[in-house]
Scaffold this active site. Structure first.
Site, mmCIF file in Angstrom:
data_model
loop_
_atom_site.group_PDB
_atom_site.id
_atom_site.type_symbol
_atom_site.label_atom_id
_atom_site.label_comp_id
_atom_site.label_asym_id
_atom_site.label_seq_id
_atom_site.Cartn_x
_atom_site.Cartn_y
_atom_site.Cartn_z
ATOM 1 N N LYS A 83 4.242 138.429 -12.906
ATOM 2 C CA LYS A 83 4.943 137.601 -13.904
ATOM 3 C C LYS A 83 3.907 137.080 -14.893
ATOM 4 O O LYS A 83 2.913 136.453 -14.514
ATOM 5 C CB LYS A 83 5.622 136.451 -13.175
HETATM 6 C C1 E4P Z 1 12.568 132.361 -13.463
HETATM 7 O O1 E4P Z 1 11.926 133.325 -13.171
HETATM 8 C C2 E4P Z 1 12.137 130.973 -13.222
HETATM 9 O O2 E4P Z 1 11.513 130.927 -11.972
HETATM 10 C C3 E4P Z 1 13.281 129.994 -13.144
HETATM 11 O O3 E4P Z 1 14.524 130.605 -13.314
HETATM 12 C C4 E4P Z 1 13.083 128.723 -13.878
HETATM 13 O O4 E4P Z 1 14.211 127.924 -13.689
HETATM 14 P P1 E4P Z 1 14.255 126.351 -13.988
HETATM 15 O O5 E4P Z 1 14.452 126.154 -15.448
HETATM 16 O O6 E4P Z 1 15.431 125.861 -13.195
HETATM 17 O O7 E4P Z 1 12.953 125.791 -13.495
#
Ligand code: E4P
Length: 219
Positions: A83
């Site tokens: 990522k």
């Molecule tokens: C995606 O890959 C992220 O880990 C995640 O969806 C972030 O979500 P949040 O805005 O609830 O922290």
């Protein structure tokens, strides 16, 4: 549509995988920090449990160190997807990693043009953050529709992971907008099973079946 769990909690992942409906997992530094575990060990355990794509995020923000981190991360398991944050150096790293055959998920996408850049660089996945856009007064799902249209116009194979999902309505809208994948907290997955009419219907069926059995037994 593929469903990923957005968590680093192994018990939640085991439950979801056991239901047979989980295709992958996404994590981020915040999610990992909530778990009392060694990062690499937890990613390995998640990979062995889900046996599908597991996003593990780099914490560096410069090209050289992102590449170094990525090379270490992919040693953990064949299922690791690196990522990478949506930055110029991140996009450069995605281009390099893609040429090395390493899968990437470009995270912190808040506009369709950011997604276009990620796809051009060869990202395997892009993650538009819907809930966080809603939080600042935008309609997050609009960018999923726009990214879908751009990717279809130019036949990009990059898959859209609808991320930052807060409730079941987001999941429904993501499916209608043509998101390839939705990544969701365990609580949202759990709610997707539920409808009061299902419980009422089940109660009636079991009461009627009991009445029928009593009738047969007393015949
Ligand atoms: C995606 O890959 C992220 O880990 C995640 O969806 C972030 O979500 P949040 O805005 O609830 O922290």
């Amino acid at each position: 549509m593929k469903i990923f769990l957005d968590t680093a909690n192994i018990d939640e992942i085991k439950k979801g995988v056991n239901w047979g409906i989980i295709d992958g997992v996404t994590t981020n530094p915040t999610l990992v920090s909530k778990e009392n575990s060694v990062f690499e060990d937890r990613i390995k355990e998640i990979c062995e449990t889900v046996k599908g794509p597991v996003s593990a995020e780099v914490v560096s923000t410069d090209y050289e160190n992102m590449i170094k981190e990525a090379e270490q991360l992919v040693k953990i398991s064949e299922h690791v997807v690196v990522k990478i944050p949506m930055l110029p150096d991140g996009i450069k790293a995605v281009k390099k990693l893609s040429s090395m055959g390493i899968k990437t998920n470009v995270t912190l996408i808040f506009s369709p043009l950011q997604a276009l850049l990620a796809a051009k660089a060869g990202a395997t996945y892009v993650s538009p953050f819907i809930g966080r856009l809603d939080d600042v007064g935008n309609t997050g799902m609009t960018i999923v529709e726009e990214i879908r249209q751009i990717f279809d116009n130019y036949f990009y194979e990059t898959e859209i992971i609808v991320a930052s999902v807060r409730h079941t309505q987001h999941v429904l809208e993501a499916a209608l907008a043509g998101g390839d994948i939705v990544t969701i907290p365990f609580g949202v997955l759990d709610k997707m099973f539920k409808h009061p009419m299902t419980n009422i219907g089940l109660e009636t069926f079991s009461k009627d079946w009991k009445k029928y059995q009593d009738y047969i037994n007393n015949k």
